[in-house]
Design an enzyme around this catalytic site. Sequence first.
Site, PDB file in Angstrom:
ATOM      1  N   ARG A   1      11.996  -5.696   4.506  1.00  0.00           N
ATOM      2  CA  ARG A   1      11.834  -4.245   4.278  1.00  0.00           C
ATOM      3  C   ARG A   1      12.869  -3.433   5.055  1.00  0.00           C
ATOM      4  NH1 ARG A   1       6.119  -1.441   5.269  1.00  0.00           N
ATOM      5  NH2 ARG A   1       6.314  -2.437   7.309  1.00  0.00           N
TER       6      ARG A   1
ATOM      7  N   LYS B   1       0.833  -1.220   0.000  1.00  0.00           N
ATOM      8  CA  LYS B   1       0.000   0.000   0.000  1.00  0.00           C
ATOM      9  C   LYS B   1       0.862   1.262   0.000  1.00  0.00           C
ATOM     10  CE  LYS B   1      -1.955  -0.993   3.953  1.00  0.00           C
ATOM     11  NZ  LYS B   1      -1.143  -2.192   4.309  1.00  0.00           N
TER      12      LYS B   1
ATOM     13  N   ARG C   1      -9.218   1.562   9.386  1.00  0.00           N
ATOM     14  CA  ARG C   1      -8.852   0.179   9.700  1.00  0.00           C
ATOM     15  C   ARG C   1      -9.901  -0.495  10.571  1.00  0.00           C
ATOM     16  NH1 ARG C   1      -2.931   0.816   9.087  1.00  0.00           N
ATOM     17  NH2 ARG C   1      -1.880  -1.094   9.625  1.00  0.00           N
TER      18      ARG C   1
ATOM     19  N   ARG D   1      12.032  -1.678  10.480  1.00  0.00           N
ATOM     20  CA  ARG D   1      11.011  -1.084  11.345  1.00  0.00           C
ATOM     21  C   ARG D   1      10.841  -1.943  12.595  1.00  0.00           C
ATOM     22  NH1 ARG D   1       5.589   0.608   8.110  1.00  0.00           N
ATOM     23  NH2 ARG D   1       4.593  -0.656   9.696  1.00  0.00           N
TER      24      ARG D   1
ATOM     25  N   ARG E   1       0.297  -8.614  13.583  1.00  0.00           N
ATOM     26  CA  ARG E   1      -0.356  -7.577  12.747  1.00  0.00           C
ATOM     27  C   ARG E   1      -1.320  -8.224  11.759  1.00  0.00           C
ATOM     28  NH1 ARG E   1       4.829  -4.962  10.570  1.00  0.00           N
ATOM     29  NH2 ARG E   1       3.481  -3.738   9.196  1.00  0.00           N
TER      30      ARG E   1
HETATM   31  P1  AP5 Z   1       4.947  -1.532   1.682  1.00  0.00           P
HETATM   32  O1  AP5 Z   1       4.545  -0.735   0.499  1.00  0.00           O
HETATM   33  O2  AP5 Z   1       5.757  -0.860   2.741  1.00  0.00           O
HETATM   34  O3  AP5 Z   1       3.662  -2.274   2.301  1.00  0.00           O
HETATM   35  P2  AP5 Z   1       2.440  -1.694   3.145  1.00  0.00           P
HETATM   36  O4  AP5 Z   1       1.213  -2.382   2.664  1.00  0.00           O
HETATM   37  O5  AP5 Z   1       2.458  -0.207   3.156  1.00  0.00           O
HETATM   38  O6  AP5 Z   1       2.845  -2.291   4.554  1.00  0.00           O
HETATM   39  P3  AP5 Z   1       2.858  -1.637   6.021  1.00  0.00           P
HETATM   40  O7  AP5 Z   1       3.567  -2.643   6.880  1.00  0.00           O
HETATM   41  O8  AP5 Z   1       3.440  -0.258   6.026  1.00  0.00           O
HETATM   42  O9  AP5 Z   1       1.381  -1.623   6.340  1.00  0.00           O
HETATM   43  P4  AP5 Z   1       0.725  -1.612   7.702  1.00  0.00           P
HETATM   44  O10 AP5 Z   1      -0.662  -1.371   7.315  1.00  0.00           O
HETATM   45  O11 AP5 Z   1       0.949  -2.786   8.555  1.00  0.00           O
HETATM   46  O12 AP5 Z   1       1.563  -0.488   8.493  1.00  0.00           O
HETATM   47  P5  AP5 Z   1       1.195   0.995   8.889  1.00  0.00           P
HETATM   48  O13 AP5 Z   1       2.436   1.760   8.793  1.00  0.00           O
HETATM   49  O14 AP5 Z   1      -0.024   1.461   8.200  1.00  0.00           O
HETATM   50  O15 AP5 Z   1       5.741  -2.827   1.144  1.00  0.00           O
HETATM   51  C1  AP5 Z   1       6.333  -3.755   2.043  1.00  0.00           C
HETATM   52  C2  AP5 Z   1       7.686  -4.220   1.460  1.00  0.00           C
HETATM   53  O16 AP5 Z   1       7.466  -4.935   0.246  1.00  0.00           O
HETATM   54  C3  AP5 Z   1       8.653  -3.068   1.104  1.00  0.00           C
HETATM   55  O17 AP5 Z   1       9.949  -3.463   1.420  1.00  0.00           O
HETATM   56  C4  AP5 Z   1       8.468  -2.885  -0.418  1.00  0.00           C
HETATM   57  O18 AP5 Z   1       9.666  -2.397  -1.015  1.00  0.00           O
HETATM   58  C5  AP5 Z   1       8.140  -4.318  -0.863  1.00  0.00           C
HETATM   59  N1  AP5 Z   1       7.202  -4.374  -1.986  1.00  0.00           N
HETATM   60  C6  AP5 Z   1       6.117  -3.563  -2.221  1.00  0.00           C
HETATM   61  N2  AP5 Z   1       5.463  -3.968  -3.332  1.00  0.00           N
HETATM   62  C7  AP5 Z   1       6.123  -5.061  -3.791  1.00  0.00           C
HETATM   63  C8  AP5 Z   1       5.933  -5.949  -4.929  1.00  0.00           C
HETATM   64  N3  AP5 Z   1       4.926  -5.783  -5.799  1.00  0.00           N
HETATM   65  N4  AP5 Z   1       6.804  -6.966  -5.090  1.00  0.00           N
HETATM   66  C9  AP5 Z   1       7.832  -7.156  -4.209  1.00  0.00           C
HETATM   67  N5  AP5 Z   1       8.084  -6.364  -3.145  1.00  0.00           N
HETATM   68  C10 AP5 Z   1       7.227  -5.325  -2.943  1.00  0.00           C
HETATM   69  O19 AP5 Z   1       0.787   0.798  10.423  1.00  0.00           O
HETATM   70  C11 AP5 Z   1       1.725   0.484  11.427  1.00  0.00           C
HETATM   71  C12 AP5 Z   1       1.047   0.474  12.787  1.00  0.00           C
HETATM   72  O20 AP5 Z   1       0.507   1.787  13.083  1.00  0.00           O
HETATM   73  C13 AP5 Z   1      -0.163  -0.466  12.916  1.00  0.00           C
HETATM   74  O21 AP5 Z   1       0.243  -1.795  13.233  1.00  0.00           O
HETATM   75  C14 AP5 Z   1      -0.937   0.204  14.072  1.00  0.00           C
HETATM   76  O22 AP5 Z   1      -0.330  -0.045  15.294  1.00  0.00           O
HETATM   77  C15 AP5 Z   1      -0.762   1.699  13.756  1.00  0.00           C
HETATM   78  N6  AP5 Z   1      -1.829   2.216  12.861  1.00  0.00           N
HETATM   79  C16 AP5 Z   1      -1.662   2.716  11.603  1.00  0.00           C
HETATM   80  N7  AP5 Z   1      -2.840   3.108  11.093  1.00  0.00           N
HETATM   81  C17 AP5 Z   1      -3.784   2.848  12.034  1.00  0.00           C
HETATM   82  C18 AP5 Z   1      -5.196   2.992  12.084  1.00  0.00           C
HETATM   83  N8  AP5 Z   1      -5.887   3.495  11.034  1.00  0.00           N
HETATM   84  N9  AP5 Z   1      -5.849   2.619  13.220  1.00  0.00           N
HETATM   85  C19 AP5 Z   1      -5.164   2.113  14.278  1.00  0.00           C
HETATM   86  N10 AP5 Z   1      -3.818   1.923  14.287  1.00  0.00           N
HETATM   87  C20 AP5 Z   1      -3.135   2.289  13.183  1.00  0.00           C
END
Ligand code: AP5
Length: 228
Positions: free
Chosen positions: A127, A13, A88, A160, A171
């Site tokens: 990552r 994403k 979420r 991270r 997660r």
């Molecule tokens: P990446 O693009 O970073 O994936 P992502 O889907 O963004 O993954 P996240 O881990 O950032 O999502 P998340 O939802 O768990 O974390 P968030 O920061 O929102 O890609 C991942 C890897 O794969 C990278 O290395 C990339 O280079 C590689 N890649 C990408 N596409 C690829 C492809 N096609 N092929 C191969 N490799 C590829 O949330 C973190 C924490 O914050 C949560 O756990 C929670 O505690 C809190 N939080 C955030 N938002 C909320 C909310 N709305 N409500 C409550 N808590 C929240």
Amino acid sequence: MMIVFLGPPGAGKGTQAELISKGKKIPHISSGNLLREAVEAGTETGKKARNYIEKGLLVPDQIVVDIIKDRILKNDCKVGFVLDGFPRTLSQAKVLDEMLRNLGNSLDMVFYFSVSKESVVQRLSGRLICGACGANYHKIYVPSSKEGLCDKCGGKLNQRADDKPETILERLRVYHEQTEGLIGYYKKSGILREISSDDRRIEMITKNISDTIENTLQKKSLIGRGVN
Ligand code: AP5
């Protein structure tokens, strides 16, 4: 154009939101990045959120909703935005709907990124993030040219805190329990678009999303002009 990127952790994403944001010239709003910035800055919000993030749990709705509301009300969001990682929970989705309604708007599209558990684990465990500019890499799939250093700014690349194997699984569990239900919520309202993120090159996925956005906007404009 107001878009949401929905899907499990590691689905890609953030990577796609960054590219679509540049291509369509709309801000990329990542709830995870906003929360991590607050943690880094040591604000009250950051202090409250830290423990949840490190355990792989969702930060309580009210904290995240306040951060997102502040961000969406900024001037640059008048042209639209890509929301990555928010909403979420059903309650966050309803707050977002109501907020946009009060602004005379509504979401145009929600992209659901489908991906296997194996890809999630591979992507997140490899990552690396630049500690200085936040650029996103992968040890195998998106390597930097100099190991451990960012191509864009030379900053140091780090893992991270929540990308440890046991936290990744937690997660995923939290995603299935609290977030997956939103797929049905947005399907019902007719704005859900599914994007397969497994085994596909990053640029192919970006093109797929971009084409879907253009087609949907074209259809909307034809309907707006009374053409069926
Ligand atoms: P990446 O693009 O970073 O994936 P992502 O889907 O963004 O993954 P996240 O881990 O950032 O999502 P998340 O939802 O768990 O974390 P968030 O920061 O929102 O890609 C991942 C890897 O794969 C990278 O290395 C990339 O280079 C590689 N890649 C990408 N596409 C690829 C492809 N096609 N092929 C191969 N490799 C590829 O949330 C973190 C924490 O914050 C949560 O756990 C929670 O505690 C809190 N939080 C955030 N938002 C909320 C909310 N709305 N409500 C409550 N808590 C929240």
